[in-house]
Write an enzyme that holds these catalytic residues in place. Sequence first.
Site, PDB file in Angstrom:
ATOM      1  N   GLU A  39       0.839  -1.205   0.000  1.00  0.00           N
ATOM      2  CA  GLU A  39       0.000   0.000   0.000  1.00  0.00           C
ATOM      3  C   GLU A  39       0.870   1.250   0.000  1.00  0.00           C
ATOM      4  OE1 GLU A  39      -4.039  -0.458   2.497  1.00  0.00           O
ATOM      5  OE2 GLU A  39      -2.272  -1.383   3.419  1.00  0.00           O
ATOM      6  N   TYR A  40       1.900   1.201   0.847  1.00  0.00           N
ATOM      7  CA  TYR A  40       2.800   2.355   0.944  1.00  0.00           C
ATOM      8  C   TYR A  40       3.390   2.660  -0.443  1.00  0.00           C
ATOM      9  CZ  TYR A  40       6.354   5.552   2.673  1.00  0.00           C
ATOM     10  OH  TYR A  40       7.120   6.672   2.899  1.00  0.00           O
ATOM     11  N   SER A  86      27.488  21.951  25.566  1.00  0.00           N
ATOM     12  CA  SER A  86      27.837  20.568  25.807  1.00  0.00           C
ATOM     13  C   SER A  86      27.528  20.276  27.289  1.00  0.00           C
ATOM     14  CB  SER A  86      29.311  20.452  25.472  1.00  0.00           C
ATOM     15  OG  SER A  86      29.783  19.217  25.803  1.00  0.00           O
ATOM     16  N   LEU A  87      27.858  19.095  27.769  1.00  0.00           N
ATOM     17  CA  LEU A  87      27.563  18.774  29.170  1.00  0.00           C
ATOM     18  C   LEU A  87      28.860  18.516  29.936  1.00  0.00           C
ATOM     19  CD1 LEU A  87      24.663  16.228  28.605  1.00  0.00           C
ATOM     20  CD2 LEU A  87      24.432  18.536  29.520  1.00  0.00           C
ATOM     21  N   GLU A 115      18.313  10.181  31.446  1.00  0.00           N
ATOM     22  CA  GLU A 115      18.206   9.775  30.040  1.00  0.00           C
ATOM     23  C   GLU A 115      19.476   9.039  29.637  1.00  0.00           C
ATOM     24  OE1 GLU A 115      17.641  13.317  27.743  1.00  0.00           O
ATOM     25  OE2 GLU A 115      15.892  13.944  28.908  1.00  0.00           O
ATOM     26  N   LYS A 117      22.691   8.548  27.457  1.00  0.00           N
ATOM     27  CA  LYS A 117      23.545   9.441  26.668  1.00  0.00           C
ATOM     28  C   LYS A 117      23.875   8.715  25.367  1.00  0.00           C
ATOM     29  CE  LYS A 117      27.370  12.609  27.027  1.00  0.00           C
ATOM     30  NZ  LYS A 117      28.046  12.271  25.787  1.00  0.00           N
ATOM     31  N   ASP A 119      25.249   7.793  21.814  1.00  0.00           N
ATOM     32  CA  ASP A 119      26.548   8.048  21.184  1.00  0.00           C
ATOM     33  C   ASP A 119      26.358   8.363  19.700  1.00  0.00           C
ATOM     34  OD1 ASP A 119      29.199   8.358  21.182  1.00  0.00           O
ATOM     35  OD2 ASP A 119      29.702   6.232  21.367  1.00  0.00           O
ATOM     36  N   ARG A 138      26.067  20.700  15.626  1.00  0.00           N
ATOM     37  CA  ARG A 138      26.466  21.520  16.754  1.00  0.00           C
ATOM     38  C   ARG A 138      27.654  22.416  16.398  1.00  0.00           C
ATOM     39  NH1 ARG A 138      28.648  22.246  22.068  1.00  0.00           N
ATOM     40  NH2 ARG A 138      30.600  21.190  21.732  1.00  0.00           N
ATOM     41  N   TYR A 224      15.808  15.249  22.560  1.00  0.00           N
ATOM     42  CA  TYR A 224      15.893  15.298  24.026  1.00  0.00           C
ATOM     43  C   TYR A 224      15.946  16.712  24.622  1.00  0.00           C
ATOM     44  CZ  TYR A 224      20.820  15.315  22.547  1.00  0.00           C
ATOM     45  OH  TYR A 224      22.000  15.577  21.932  1.00  0.00           O
ATOM     46  N   LYS A 312      29.522   9.380  32.757  1.00  0.00           N
ATOM     47  CA  LYS A 312      30.141   8.569  31.707  1.00  0.00           C
ATOM     48  C   LYS A 312      30.497   7.193  32.266  1.00  0.00           C
ATOM     49  CE  LYS A 312      31.534  10.423  28.002  1.00  0.00           C
ATOM     50  NZ  LYS A 312      32.292  11.592  27.712  1.00  0.00           N
ATOM     51  N   CYS A 406      69.793   6.428  16.996  1.00  0.00           N
ATOM     52  CA  CYS A 406      68.561   6.935  16.379  1.00  0.00           C
ATOM     53  C   CYS A 406      68.070   5.929  15.334  1.00  0.00           C
ATOM     54  CB  CYS A 406      68.817   8.283  15.716  1.00  0.00           C
ATOM     55  SG  CYS A 406      67.406   8.835  14.751  1.00  0.00           S
ATOM     56  N   CYS A 409      68.607   7.901  11.746  1.00  0.00           N
ATOM     57  CA  CYS A 409      69.899   8.312  11.188  1.00  0.00           C
ATOM     58  C   CYS A 409      71.073   7.604  11.862  1.00  0.00           C
ATOM     59  CB  CYS A 409      70.048   9.830  11.299  1.00  0.00           C
ATOM     60  SG  CYS A 409      70.289  10.377  12.996  1.00  0.00           S
ATOM     61  N   CYS A 424      67.893  12.177  19.870  1.00  0.00           N
ATOM     62  CA  CYS A 424      68.796  12.135  18.721  1.00  0.00           C
ATOM     63  C   CYS A 424      69.313  13.559  18.583  1.00  0.00           C
ATOM     64  CB  CYS A 424      68.025  11.722  17.466  1.00  0.00           C
ATOM     65  SG  CYS A 424      68.947  12.076  15.957  1.00  0.00           S
ATOM     66  N   CYS A 429      69.133  14.912  11.161  1.00  0.00           N
ATOM     67  CA  CYS A 429      68.373  13.653  11.156  1.00  0.00           C
ATOM     68  C   CYS A 429      67.105  13.862  10.314  1.00  0.00           C
ATOM     69  CB  CYS A 429      67.988  13.267  12.581  1.00  0.00           C
ATOM     70  SG  CYS A 429      66.826  11.889  12.641  1.00  0.00           S
TER      71      CYS A 429
END
Length: 667
Positions: A39-40, A86-87, A115, A117, A119, A138, A224, A312, A406, A409, A424, A429
Site C-alpha cells: 500500500e505504501y 555541551s555537558l 536519560e 547518553k 553516542d 552543533r 531530548y 560517563k 637513532c 639516522c 637524537c 636527522c
Amino acid sequence: MNYGNKEEVKARVNELTEILNEANYNYYVLDNPTITDQEYDKYYRELVNLEDAYPEFSYDNSPTKRVGGEVIDKFNKIVHERPMLSLANVFNEDEIRDFDSKIKNAGFKPEYVCEYKIDGLSVALIYEKGKLVRGVTRGDGVTGEDITHNVKTIKVIPLTLKEPIDIEVRGEIFMNKKTLEKLNEQRAKEGLPLLQNVRNAAAGSIRQLDSSVTAKRELDNFIYYLPDPDKFNIKTHMEALEFMKSLGFKVNPANRLVSDIDGILKFIEDITEKRNKLPYEIDGVVIKVNDIKMQEELGYTAKYPKWATAYKFPAEEVLTKLKDIIFTVGRTGRITPNAVLEPVIVMGSTIRRATLHNEEYVLAKNLKIGDIVSIRKAGDVIPEVVEAKFERRTGEEKNFVMIHECPMCHSPLHKFPDQVDYYCMNPNCPKRNIESIIHFVSRDAMNIEGLGDEIVEELYNLGFIRNILDLYYLENKKQAIMEFDGYGERSVNKILDNIEKSKNNSLERLLFGLGIKEIGTKTAKLLASTYHNMDALMNATVEDLESIRDIGSVTARSIFEYFKTHKELIEELKKIGINMDYLGVIKGVSENITGKRFVITGTISDMGRKEIKDIIESYGGKVSESVSKNTNVVIVGENPGSKYNDALNLNIPIWNEEKLHDVLNNL
Ligand code: IVH
C-alpha cells in the site's frame, strides 16, 4: 487517475503526503506499521507521478524527498540562535553526589530526569509553521553546519509536525549497532575501509554533500531538548519531552523522572547491566533538573548548563598482545617507544598503537614483547596500555631493550642528566627535519593549509624540501612536483598560494613555528607583543627575557641560545620576505571583527580582557560595556555575568572561548 483541475491535483498531493507521513511515523517512530509495504509503495508511486507531472506541487518537504538526491557543493555555516552547549562529565558516585549537593546547596529541592547518553552527534532542527526548514550540526556550539538536505532523509525525523508551529528542538542523530554491522559487511565486500564505530559512522554519514548517500545509511534520531520551553508555556523537562513526542518526534521511552539521588543511582545501575542489549550505543547517562524555572535559576557556565550533567561509563578495558615495541623520533629529537598491538576494538574503535612515553614507563610496567596486555580507552581519550598480565606469560616473551642509536639516522642517542628521555642530537636527522617542517606549517604556527603531515614527509623524501626555507622556494620546483602522482596543478597552486600568504603572518606564528624549546603559542605571543619585532627580540639578553612576567630562567636561556645559534636562518627568512613584526598593534581587516561591536563577559582562560580588547580594536572592532540590540557579538568566558542572559534574550551571536580562539588564530 484523472484530475479535473489543478486544485484537485493539489488536494490529492496533500492527501498523499499526509497518508505517507503518517505511515512513515507509525512505522519508524512508533514501530507500529499501519499499512502494508504494498500500500505504501502504491501511494508513494502515485505521489511521485503527480510530482513529475505537476512540478509546481513538488514541495521541498514531500516524503518523496526522503530518498535524497540533493547535492550541495559546500556546507553553509549557520550561527545557532542559542548556543548549543555541551555537558560537564561526572565519572563516579561521588561526583554525582557533588552535582546534586551543589544544586541543593543553592537552595533547591530538585527532581531529575535520567536519560541515556546516546553516542552520536547532536543536531538542531528548526521548523516553521510545522515544516522542517533547517537541520544544523552543533559545530563549535556557536556556529554549526547546515545539513538540512541530509536530515530530510532520516525517516524518524518528521518533515511536517502535527501542529503548524514555529519551533526548534535538539537531539542526537545516531546509527544503530546492526546498521553499522550491515554497512561494514557491505563495505568489506567492496574493499572499502571499515567504519570504526557508530559515532564516526553517523558523523560521516551526515557530512555528505550528496544526500542520497546519507539516505542509504539508515540513520536514527532521538529528540531530548527543547531550547525555548517558555514559548510553549512548558514548566518541566518531562513536559517538554511529552510535548515534543506529541508533535511527532521520536523521544526515548527509557527517559525517567526520579525524585532523588537514589533514583539516579538505580537508573545507572539498571542500564549498566542492560547496556549491551540496547540496539544503539550509549556512553553514559544524562541527568537533568526537571523544573524549568529551577534550570533557569541554576544557569550556565560558558560551556555547560549547571542544571545537567553527563555520567560517563567507566573506560572499557580489553586484552590484546603486545607484538612489538618500536621507536619514533620527534621534532626535538626525542625518542618515544610505542606499543605495536594485535589490532583490537575498544569502545568501538580499532587500536593498533599506543604510546609508551619513555624507557622508564616501559620498565615500571615491566612490559615484555609478546605479553598479553590490557588496553584502556575512555571516550575520545588516547588509548593506553594499563598493565601486562604476568600470569599469562609463557616464557617466550622478549625483554624490552632501550635503543642507543637513532632509528632513522643511527647517530648515538643522548640522555640529559635528570631527564627520562633520550634524544637524537643530529640536527640533520631526516625524521627530525620532517617533524620540524610539519610543526612549522601546522595550524597554530604558520598555518599553511594543504600541507598535511603525509605531504610534507613525501615532499621531503622526494627531495623537494629539506628544511623550512625550502618551502619558500617550492614555487621553482612546481613543474617537477607535478610529475608525481597526486600533485595536480590545482592542488599544487593552492599549496603554493598558502605558502606565499604565510609570509604575512604576525611574528608570534613564526616564533612558535621555529620550534624553539619551551616556546608554546602563549609564550610566542607574549614575546611578540613585548618586543614587537624579531630584531628587538634577538637583541634581548637572558636577564631582559627573565624580567618578563611568566618567563622563567629555563625559557629565557632557551630563547637566548636559540637566537645565538640561528642568526643565519633568521636572516634567510627575512630575505625571503617573511614578516618579522608583531601585527597585533597594526590595524588589519577581518570580516569577523572589523566594524563590529563586542561585549565581553566572564573570564577567558588564557587571555586578559585588555588583551582581547586590544586585538579587537586593532582590527577595527569596538568593545563596549553593556549589551544592546546594536551589539554584534558577545564573547562569553567562564562564569559569565548577566550580559550572557542579555545576549540570549536579544538573540545576539555568542562566541565561546573556542570560537574566539578560532577567529584570533585566523587573523
Ligand atoms: S542534553 C543543554 N541529552 O551529549 C543540554 N545530550 O556531552 C544539551 N547527548 O552535545 C544536551 N544524549 O550530543 C543531552 N539524552 C541526552 C543526550 C545528549 C547524548 C550528547 C549531546 C551533547 C553531548 C554532551
